[in-house]
Scaffold this active site. Structure first.
Site, PDB file in Angstrom:
ATOM      1  N   HIS A 120      13.520 -51.172 -20.466  1.00  0.00           N
ATOM      2  CA  HIS A 120      14.927 -50.907 -20.807  1.00  0.00           C
ATOM      3  C   HIS A 120      15.358 -51.621 -22.084  1.00  0.00           C
ATOM      4  CE1 HIS A 120      15.861 -54.682 -18.442  1.00  0.00           C
ATOM      5  NE2 HIS A 120      16.736 -54.818 -19.407  1.00  0.00           N
ATOM      6  N   GLY A 173      20.166 -60.372 -22.541  1.00  0.00           N
ATOM      7  CA  GLY A 173      19.338 -60.833 -23.654  1.00  0.00           C
ATOM      8  C   GLY A 173      18.076 -61.521 -23.188  1.00  0.00           C
ATOM      9  N   ASN A 174      18.097 -62.043 -21.936  1.00  0.00           N
ATOM     10  CA  ASN A 174      16.894 -62.636 -21.351  1.00  0.00           C
ATOM     11  C   ASN A 174      15.874 -61.577 -20.927  1.00  0.00           C
ATOM     12  OD1 ASN A 174      18.636 -65.376 -20.222  1.00  0.00           O
ATOM     13  ND2 ASN A 174      16.524 -65.625 -20.902  1.00  0.00           N
ATOM     14  N   SER A 175      16.325 -60.346 -20.754  1.00  0.00           N
ATOM     15  CA  SER A 175      15.445 -59.289 -20.260  1.00  0.00           C
ATOM     16  C   SER A 175      14.185 -59.189 -21.096  1.00  0.00           C
ATOM     17  CB  SER A 175      16.166 -57.939 -20.278  1.00  0.00           C
ATOM     18  OG  SER A 175      17.175 -57.896 -19.308  1.00  0.00           O
ATOM     19  N   GLY A 185       2.074 -34.951  -4.969  1.00  0.00           N
ATOM     20  CA  GLY A 185       2.700 -33.718  -5.414  1.00  0.00           C
ATOM     21  C   GLY A 185       3.876 -33.210  -4.614  1.00  0.00           C
ATOM     22  N   ASP A 190       9.621 -50.703 -15.225  1.00  0.00           N
ATOM     23  CA  ASP A 190      10.422 -51.317 -16.289  1.00  0.00           C
ATOM     24  C   ASP A 190       9.590 -52.253 -17.153  1.00  0.00           C
ATOM     25  OD1 ASP A 190      12.715 -51.622 -17.778  1.00  0.00           O
ATOM     26  OD2 ASP A 190      13.459 -53.310 -16.593  1.00  0.00           O
TER      27      ASP A 190
END
Length: 320
Positions: free
Chosen positions: A61, A166-168, A221, A91
């Site tokens: 992200h 901002g730490n992400s 599927g 992520d």
């Protein structure tokens, strides 16, 4: 007193060494259209270098949809980064910068980290000038699901080390200086509850991402609907829980095994299926042909799904 001083000095050394390999990532996404104008939207996050030749681990992200990715090293050097691969489902993303002999953070073993262990969260918190922010806490819990997520955030490390916007993408580091997680989220309305993706989850994906730009996953599927109190009446299902097959790929292992829309899967690989999360977890852990128990028309059936990493669709003739 000596023990406290030793812990303090050790923590300082770890923070200083790890910070050398932590980077700030600034992304630009262009929003709007050509009729009314294009507006650049800036984003900021963190990452950390895991190889001397410039591979950087971060959150998907942080860079998703970015037209440009600017990387700033702790020593002030700036690079144009290239997105080397992504995995939106967990992520995780890899960014590559040119060069070699970069400082790195070694990946640790998130399975061995214990609840109560001291950890450091390092990153570009709030984009504050003057260098990275270091916060200290403990592992508060392991194997946490994200409360509002579907399944991509499963088995997370929970920590009370401060994790802010901002730490992400920054590392969660143990007292050996190794990364045990990627800091990914916090709960805004709570105090001291942050989450990190365990590095052991990431280790399984790194080779796929580096070699192909994406992660290859087990595939059966189907699209499913979770059976619960609200969906029972809507679909006329009397079962308390399970996953009903809503759609199915005609060229999939599930179709070949005899599953059809309307079937309700109640057991997968010997484990009860009470939710979509259970089924997704079961599929992810497949290592061979797998038994499935399902309900059709009030009767219980068993079938075996053939293990496949991916499928190739065959050509279907529509008109001769």
């Amino acid at each position: 007193m000596n023990n406290i001083e030793e812990l303090n000095n050790n923590t300082v050394e770890i923070a200083e060494k790890a910070s050398r390999a932590v980077v700030s990532i600034n992304s630009t996404i262009y929003s709007g259209n050509f009729g009314y104008g294009i507006t650049p939207v800036k984003g900021a996050g963190s990452g950390f270098i895991i190889s001397h030749d410039g591979y950087i681990l971060t959150n998907n992200h942080v860079i998703e949809g970015a037209e440009t990715v600017d990387v700033v090293l702790n020593d002030g050097r700036k690079f144009k980064g290239e997105i080397a691969g992504t995995d939106p489902q967990t992520d995780v993303a890899l960014v590559k910068i040119p060069g070699d002999d970069f400082p790195v953070i070694e990946l640790g073993d998130s399975e061995k980290i214990r609840v109560g262990s001291i950890v450091l969260a390092i990153g570009n918190a709030l984009g504050l000038p003057g260098g990275h922010t270091v916060s200290m806490g403990v592992i508060s819990a392991k194997n946490r699901p994200m409360p509002w997520a579907d399944f991509i955030f499963e088995g997370l490390l929970q920590t009370d080390a401060a994790i802010n916007p901002g730490n992400s993408g920054g590392p969660l580091v143990d007292l050996t200086g190794k990364a045990v997680g990627i800091n990914t989220a916090m709960i805004a309305q709570a105090n001291g509850i942050g989450f990190s993706i365990p590095v052991n989850t990431i280790k399984k994906e790194l080779n796929d991402i580096i070699n192909t730009g994406k992660v290859k996953r087990n595939y059966i599927g189907i699209s499913g609907i979770e059976i619960n109190e609200s969906s029972q009446g809507r679909y006329g299902v009397k079962l308390e829980n399970g996953v009903m097959v809503a759609r199915i790929d005609r060229y999939s292992p599930a179709y070949d095994a005899g599953l059809r829309p309307g079937d309700v899967i109640t057991e997968f690989a010997g484990t009860p299926v009470k939710s979509m999360r259970d089924l997704i977890k079961g599929v992810a852990e497949m290592k061979g042909n797998t038994d499935v128990i399902f309900i059709r028309g009030g009767s219980k059936y068993r079938t075996t799904i053939e293990y496949k990493k991916e499928t190739k669709k065959r050509i279907e003739i529509l008109d001769a």
